[in-house]
Design a protein around this motif. Structure first.
Motif, short mmCIF file in Angstrom:
data_model
loop_
_atom_site.label_atom_id
_atom_site.label_comp_id
_atom_site.label_asym_id
_atom_site.label_seq_id
_atom_site.Cartn_x
_atom_site.Cartn_y
_atom_site.Cartn_z
N GLY A 1 8.13 -1.22 -2.37
CA GLY A 1 7.53 -2.33 -1.63
C GLY A 1 7.70 -3.65 -2.33
O GLY A 1 7.97 -4.68 -1.68
N LEU A 2 7.59 -3.67 -3.65
CA LEU A 2 7.73 -4.92 -4.40
C LEU A 2 9.14 -5.49 -4.28
O LEU A 2 9.33 -6.70 -4.15
CB LEU A 2 7.38 -4.70 -5.87
CG LEU A 2 5.90 -4.50 -6.20
CD1 LEU A 2 5.72 -4.21 -7.68
CD2 LEU A 2 5.09 -5.75 -5.81
N ARG A 3 10.14 -4.61 -4.33
CA ARG A 3 11.52 -5.11 -4.21
C ARG A 3 11.73 -5.79 -2.87
O ARG A 3 12.37 -6.85 -2.79
CB ARG A 3 12.51 -3.95 -4.37
CG ARG A 3 12.64 -3.44 -5.78
CD ARG A 3 13.83 -2.49 -5.93
NE ARG A 3 13.78 -1.81 -7.21
CZ ARG A 3 13.26 -0.61 -7.41
NH1 ARG A 3 12.77 0.07 -6.37
NH2 ARG A 3 13.24 -0.07 -8.61
N VAL B 1 3.58 -4.34 3.40
CA VAL B 1 4.52 -3.23 3.32
C VAL B 1 3.71 -1.95 3.07
O VAL B 1 2.96 -1.86 2.10
CB VAL B 1 5.55 -3.42 2.19
CG1 VAL B 1 6.54 -2.25 2.18
CG2 VAL B 1 6.29 -4.74 2.36
N LEU B 2 3.88 -1.00 3.96
CA LEU B 2 3.24 0.30 3.83
C LEU B 2 4.31 1.30 3.42
O LEU B 2 5.26 1.55 4.18
CB LEU B 2 2.60 0.70 5.15
CG LEU B 2 1.79 2.00 5.15
CD1 LEU B 2 0.61 1.91 4.19
CD2 LEU B 2 1.31 2.31 6.56
N VAL B 3 4.19 1.85 2.22
CA VAL B 3 5.19 2.75 1.66
C VAL B 3 4.69 4.18 1.77
O VAL B 3 3.57 4.50 1.35
CB VAL B 3 5.48 2.42 0.18
CG1 VAL B 3 6.54 3.37 -0.38
CG2 VAL B 3 5.93 0.97 0.04
N ILE C 1 0.86 -1.17 0.00
CA ILE C 1 0.00 0.00 0.00
C ILE C 1 0.90 1.23 0.00
O ILE C 1 1.77 1.36 0.86
CB ILE C 1 -0.93 0.03 1.22
CG1 ILE C 1 -1.83 -1.21 1.24
CG2 ILE C 1 -1.77 1.30 1.24
CD1 ILE C 1 -2.60 -1.40 2.55
N VAL C 2 0.69 2.11 -0.97
CA VAL C 2 1.47 3.34 -1.06
C VAL C 2 0.57 4.51 -0.65
O VAL C 2 -0.58 4.60 -1.07
CB VAL C 2 1.99 3.58 -2.49
CG1 VAL C 2 2.75 4.90 -2.58
CG2 VAL C 2 2.89 2.42 -2.91
N THR C 3 1.10 5.39 0.20
CA THR C 3 0.33 6.54 0.65
C THR C 3 1.20 7.78 0.68
O THR C 3 2.42 7.70 0.85
CB THR C 3 -0.27 6.28 2.05
OG1 THR C 3 -1.08 7.39 2.44
CG2 THR C 3 0.83 6.07 3.09
N MET D 1 7.77 1.73 5.37
CA MET D 1 8.86 2.12 4.49
C MET D 1 8.68 3.59 4.09
O MET D 1 8.18 3.91 3.01
CB MET D 1 8.90 1.22 3.25
CG MET D 1 10.09 1.49 2.33
SD MET D 1 10.13 0.38 0.90
CE MET D 1 10.68 -1.12 1.68
N PRO D 2 9.07 4.53 4.96
CA PRO D 2 8.95 5.94 4.60
C PRO D 2 10.03 6.35 3.61
O PRO D 2 11.21 6.05 3.81
CB PRO D 2 9.13 6.65 5.95
CG PRO D 2 9.94 5.70 6.77
CD PRO D 2 9.58 4.32 6.32
#
Length: 303
Positions: free
Chosen positions: A83-85, A38-40, A10-12, A68-69
């Protein structure tokens, strides 16, 4: 059949805290839990995100949750790639579900169904969710086929929506990740075309639902510029040379017919010029048999 391990990205940008909290709660309610989440944060620290709703890491059955900021905004595809990596390198997951931070999983068996689909078909590379608004209505533009009258008709397609989908990790390792340079717009087409060219299947699965507010993509100030630029880049990167002018000619005509503002017109042509004069990245055009495959699926790569 071996049940695939599910990862979630999830990217925010930190601008939708209430929606993100609701999304995380809906992920936590899945009857088959994710192995890793993973929260990006695209240029946001994620300090106030209530990840405890996902369960305590280390408790049996609870997912491993990673914040993951990122110090810079890498755009939607660039943020997802981060996140995918992590998940691909971890070797802890087989399928990755990516969700918009203002989406919501309305059913509790989404991950179970995703696992079943990928376990049953090793050639499945991408499963696209059906996006519906809070009233259960799926807009025509949310159906990834030209004949969009029936949003409940699933099956093989040539495109998918970025808001909610599942990606095969073996596919990603073969074809690569999102085109980060696109930043916003048409990155799904680039990924889908590469998947199809490599022999993977892209499937629209309307039983997998992501609830999403009804909005216009043109709400973004840079929408027209990125749309035009990225269409040019997409054609230059992925199409056989003979189809590049055909594809661009079709979309110039459609864009001009649909344009409703002078400001949008200026931004669109500015983006088109940018796409022509700047590098789109490596050129790896699809094979003609992929063109034929897409045509048989109902959407040749000129539309």
């Amino acid at each position: 059949m071996t049940v695939p391990r599910i990862g979630v990205v999830i990217v925010t940008m930190g601008t939708r805290p209430r929606e993100l909290e609701a999304l995380l709660a809906s992920v936590a309610k899945q009857d088959v839990p994710a192995a890793r989440i993973v929260l990006v944060g695209n240029a946001t620290p994620l300090d106030d995100v209530p990840i405890e709703v996902l369960g305590a890491t280390g408790v049996p059955g609870a997912p491993i949750v990673t914040r993951m900021p990122l110090t810079a905004n890498l755009g939607c595809p660039g943020g997802r790639n981060a996140g995918l990596r992590l998940l691909c390198d971890s070797d802890d997951v087989d399928v990755v579900v990516e969700l918009d931070d203002d989406g919501l999983l309305v059913a509790t068996d989404v991950f179970r169904e995703v696992g079943r689909l990928f376990a049953a078909d090793p050639a499945l590379g991408i499963a696209g969710f059906r996006v519906a608004d809070e009233h259960g209505i799926t807009e025509r533009r949310w159906v990834p086929r030209l004949r969009a009258g029936d949003p409940m008709r699933g099956g093989p397609v040539t495109a998918f929506l970025g808001g909610g989908h599942a990606l095969s990790v073996p596919m990603l390792r073969q074809i690569g990740l999102w085109p980060a340079e696109f930043f916003f717009g048409h990155e799904e087409s680039d990924l889908a075309w590469r998947a199809l060219d490599a022999g993977w299947e892209v499937r629209y699965v309307p039983s997998l639902v992501l609830q999403h507010p009804r909005t216009s993509p043109a709400r973004h100030a840079t929408h027209y510029r990125f749309t035009a630029r990225n269409r040019v880049w997409l054609a230059r990167r992925r199409l056989p040379a003979a189809l590049v002018p055909v594809y661009l000619g079709v979309w110039i005509a459609l864009a001009m017919l649909r344009m409703r503002s002078l400001g949008g017109l200026r931004a669109w042509w500015g983006g088109f010029a940018e796409g022509c004069r700047t590098s789109p990245g490596p050129r790896v055009p699809m094979r003609w048999r992929t063109v034929w495959r897409m045509t048989r699926l109902g959407r040749p790569p000129i539309l």
